[in-house]
Design a protein around this motif. Structure first.
Motif, PDB file in Angstrom:
ATOM      1  N   SER A 234      -1.785  39.042   5.890  1.00 20.22           N
ATOM      2  CA  SER A 234      -1.994  39.308   4.479  1.00 20.22           C
ATOM      3  C   SER A 234      -3.157  38.489   3.950  1.00 20.22           C
ATOM      4  N   ALA A 235      -3.931  39.094   3.038  1.00 18.20           N
ATOM      5  CA  ALA A 235      -5.015  38.364   2.389  1.00 18.20           C
ATOM      6  C   ALA A 235      -4.452  37.247   1.509  1.00 18.20           C
ATOM      7  N   LYS A 236      -3.194  37.418   1.049  1.00 21.52           N
ATOM      8  CA  LYS A 236      -2.556  36.384   0.239  1.00 21.52           C
ATOM      9  C   LYS A 236      -2.413  35.089   1.023  1.00 21.52           C
ATOM     10  N   THR A 237      -2.055  35.207   2.307  1.00 17.86           N
ATOM     11  CA  THR A 237      -1.947  34.017   3.156  1.00 17.86           C
ATOM     12  C   THR A 237      -3.283  33.298   3.234  1.00 17.86           C
ATOM     13  N   THR A 238      -4.353  34.065   3.400  1.00 12.39           N
ATOM     14  CA  THR A 238      -5.697  33.486   3.482  1.00 12.39           C
ATOM     15  C   THR A 238      -6.066  32.798   2.179  1.00 12.39           C
ATOM     16  N   LEU A 239      -5.802  33.461   1.058  1.00 12.66           N
ATOM     17  CA  LEU A 239      -6.140  32.883  -0.244  1.00 12.66           C
ATOM     18  C   LEU A 239      -5.297  31.658  -0.551  1.00 12.66           C
ATOM     19  N   ASP A 240      -4.011  31.717  -0.240  1.00 15.73           N
ATOM     20  CA  ASP A 240      -3.133  30.579  -0.514  1.00 15.73           C
ATOM     21  C   ASP A 240      -3.566  29.342   0.259  1.00 15.73           C
ATOM     22  N   THR A 241      -4.085  29.564   1.468  1.00 14.94           N
ATOM     23  CA  THR A 241      -4.467  28.438   2.328  1.00 14.94           C
ATOM     24  C   THR A 241      -5.891  27.974   2.096  1.00 14.94           C
ATOM     25  N   TYR A 242      -6.790  28.919   1.858  1.00 15.76           N
ATOM     26  CA  TYR A 242      -8.216  28.581   1.821  1.00 15.76           C
ATOM     27  C   TYR A 242      -8.931  28.967   0.536  1.00 15.76           C
ATOM     28  N   GLY A 243      -8.174  29.413  -0.478  1.00 16.51           N
ATOM     29  CA  GLY A 243      -8.814  29.851  -1.715  1.00 16.51           C
ATOM     30  C   GLY A 243      -9.699  28.794  -2.349  1.00 16.51           C
ATOM     31  N   HIS A 244      -9.308  27.515  -2.217  1.00 15.58           N
ATOM     32  CA  HIS A 244     -10.088  26.436  -2.825  1.00 15.58           C
ATOM     33  C   HIS A 244     -11.440  26.224  -2.154  1.00 15.58           C
ATOM     34  N   MET A 245     -11.637  26.830  -0.968  1.00 17.85           N
ATOM     35  CA  MET A 245     -12.891  26.631  -0.241  1.00 17.85           C
ATOM     36  C   MET A 245     -14.009  27.563  -0.713  1.00 17.85           C
ATOM     37  N   TRP A 246     -13.622  28.663  -1.356  1.00 20.36           N
ATOM     38  CA  TRP A 246     -14.680  29.566  -1.819  1.00 20.36           C
ATOM     39  C   TRP A 246     -15.464  28.884  -2.922  1.00 20.36           C
ATOM     40  N   PRO A 247     -16.807  29.028  -2.916  1.00 19.21           N
ATOM     41  CA  PRO A 247     -17.641  28.338  -3.898  1.00 19.21           C
ATOM     42  C   PRO A 247     -17.363  28.817  -5.313  1.00 19.21           C
ATOM     43  N   ASP A 248     -17.500  27.897  -6.243  1.00 23.62           N
ATOM     44  CA  ASP A 248     -17.305  28.218  -7.651  1.00 23.62           C
ATOM     45  C   ASP A 248     -18.404  29.164  -8.114  1.00 23.62           C
ATOM     46  N   ARG A 249     -18.022  30.224  -8.807  1.00 27.78           N
ATOM     47  CA  ARG A 249     -18.982  31.236  -9.232  1.00 27.78           C
ATOM     48  C   ARG A 249     -19.261  31.168 -10.736  1.00 27.78           C
ATOM     49  N   ASP A 250     -19.079  29.997 -11.345  1.00 28.07           N
ATOM     50  CA  ASP A 250     -19.281  29.894 -12.784  1.00 28.07           C
ATOM     51  C   ASP A 250     -20.658  30.380 -13.216  1.00 28.07           C
ATOM     52  N   GLU A 251     -21.698  29.890 -12.530  1.00 31.35           N
ATOM     53  CA  GLU A 251     -23.054  30.251 -12.922  1.00 31.35           C
ATOM     54  C   GLU A 251     -23.316  31.742 -12.710  1.00 31.35           C
ATOM     55  N   SER A 252     -22.767  32.295 -11.634  1.00 38.35           N
ATOM     56  CA  SER A 252     -22.960  33.718 -11.362  1.00 38.35           C
ATOM     57  C   SER A 252     -22.313  34.568 -12.453  1.00 38.35           C
ATOM     58  N   SER A 253     -21.084  34.199 -12.854  1.00 43.63           N
ATOM     59  CA  SER A 253     -20.410  34.974 -13.894  1.00 43.63           C
ATOM     60  C   SER A 253     -21.103  34.787 -15.236  1.00 43.63           C
ATOM     61  N   ARG A 254     -21.608  33.585 -15.504  1.00 47.21           N
ATOM     62  CA  ARG A 254     -22.322  33.326 -16.747  1.00 47.21           C
ATOM     63  C   ARG A 254     -23.589  34.181 -16.821  1.00 47.21           C
ATOM     64  N   ALA A 255     -24.306  34.277 -15.684  1.00 47.25           N
ATOM     65  CA  ALA A 255     -25.536  35.076 -15.647  1.00 47.25           C
ATOM     66  C   ALA A 255     -25.234  36.557 -15.841  1.00 47.25           C
ATOM     67  N   ALA A 256     -24.093  37.019 -15.287  1.00 45.79           N
ATOM     68  CA  ALA A 256     -23.731  38.426 -15.418  1.00 45.79           C
ATOM     69  C   ALA A 256     -23.452  38.784 -16.872  1.00 45.79           C
ATOM     70  N   VAL A 257     -22.742  37.905 -17.581  1.00 44.39           N
ATOM     71  CA  VAL A 257     -22.446  38.156 -18.987  1.00 44.39           C
ATOM     72  C   VAL A 257     -23.717  38.057 -19.825  1.00 44.39           C
ATOM     73  N   ALA A 258     -24.567  37.087 -19.495  1.00 44.98           N
ATOM     74  CA  ALA A 258     -25.820  36.923 -20.230  1.00 44.98           C
ATOM     75  C   ALA A 258     -26.692  38.164 -20.119  1.00 44.98           C
ATOM     76  N   ALA A 259     -26.702  38.765 -18.922  1.00 43.92           N
ATOM     77  CA  ALA A 259     -27.508  39.969 -18.716  1.00 43.92           C
ATOM     78  C   ALA A 259     -27.004  41.117 -19.593  1.00 43.92           C
ATOM     79  N   ALA A 260     -25.696  41.194 -19.782  1.00 46.69           N
ATOM     80  CA  ALA A 260     -25.130  42.266 -20.605  1.00 46.69           C
ATOM     81  C   ALA A 260     -25.395  42.034 -22.085  1.00 46.69           C
ATOM     82  N   LEU A 261     -25.660  40.794 -22.467  1.00 48.22           N
ATOM     83  CA  LEU A 261     -25.897  40.474 -23.874  1.00 48.22           C
ATOM     84  C   LEU A 261     -27.348  40.662 -24.297  1.00 48.22           C
TER      85      LEU A 261
END
Length: 272
Positions: A234-261
């Motif tokens: 299950s992907a849930k097992t992967t996320l529960d164990t390693y979810g914290h390892m994925w890089p933070d996407r704050d800047e990417s999400s901020r840029a996406a919203v900025a582009a829409a504005l």
């Protein structure tokens, strides 16, 4: 060890007499006796397994263990070795045991799979490992565990060293070129671990899978690909164990919203 603790505390009781409230009290008492949260959780799981078997055999009508009686599952993040530590482990092992590190850190195999991996399970030309059995020659528990693992050509060459030298049927061999049990591998691994600076005392062969996961995540692989490489059901097992390892996407999400504005030419000006 689990059974001994359970027997000492509850072994004198008829199965049918144990109530959920008593299981909760027992769990609290275990914590009060100094057992770690992870050990208390493991003891409760073992007790629940015993009652599940008893229920299956018709000895009890209901399992008194449930989520309501269970302690919280421990949320411990596994230690992830550095690349330097992985190669230091590799070099600290006898040459015939070095594929253990290669298979754990760069293919994500478990120790029972490593001990049983046969030459026929590796396609050296195409660079594919297909786990089929675990020590001592038993079928893998799930079909997901048999998922093929792609490996680079350089790793395939390194894994072929023992078969070429010894003519062995397995990738990992002992000092005389014969297959070995996980216990023998783990004993050698503990000795090598002690020679590597910075590794915690409890670092296991299984922890090399965490390094493998971190390697894939750092390379930008998505959750489904990492799940497939780790052969999680299950992907849930992967996320529960390693979810914290994925890089933070704050800047990417901020840029996406900025582009829409961004205002379209001629559109009404947004208030500030």
């Amino acid at each position: 060890m689990h059974i001994r603790v359970i027997t000492e505390d509850l072994g004198h009781r008829p199965l049918k007499s144990v109530r959920p409230s008593e299981v909760r009290t027992w769990v609290v008492s275990l914590s009060g006796r100094g057992y770690s949260p992870s050990y208390v959780y493991a003891l409760h799981r073992r007790l629940s397994q015993l009652f599940t078997d008893a229920q299956h055999d018709g000895l009890v009508a209901k399992n008194p263990c449930s989520r309501r009686t269970s302690p919280a599952a421990p949320k411990q993040r596994a230690y992830v070795a550095t690349t330097e530590q992985v190669w230091a482990l590799h070099d600290a092992l006898p040459e015939y045991f070095r594929p253990v590190v290669l298979l754990g850190a760069f293919a994500g195999l478990r120790v029972a799979e490593i001990a049983a991996l046969r030459v026929e399970d590796v396609d050296f030309m195409r660079g594919i490992i297909t786990p089929a059995i675990q020590y001592p020659g038993e079928e893998l528990k799930t079909e997901t565990s048999k998922t093929p693992i792609p490996i680079p050509a350089d790793l395939a060459v390194m894994l072929n060293t023992n078969p070429v030298k010894w003519g062995s049927s397995t990738i990992v061999v002992g000092a005389f070129g014969r297959p070995v049990a996980p216990y023998t591998i783990e004993t050698a691994f503990k000795t090598a671990r002690a020679a590597v600076e910075g590794l915690p005392e409890g670092f296991r062969i299984h922890d090399l899978r965490h390094y493998f996961a971190s390697l894939l995540i750092a390379a930008g692989l998505d959750i489904k690909t990492v799940q497939a490489r780790l052969r999680h059901a299950s992907a849930k097992t992967t996320l529960d164990t390693y979810g914290h390892m994925w890089p933070d996407r704050d800047e990417s999400s901020r840029a996406a919203v900025a582009a829409a504005l961004v205002r379209v030419p001629g559109a009404k000006k947004l208030p500030i």
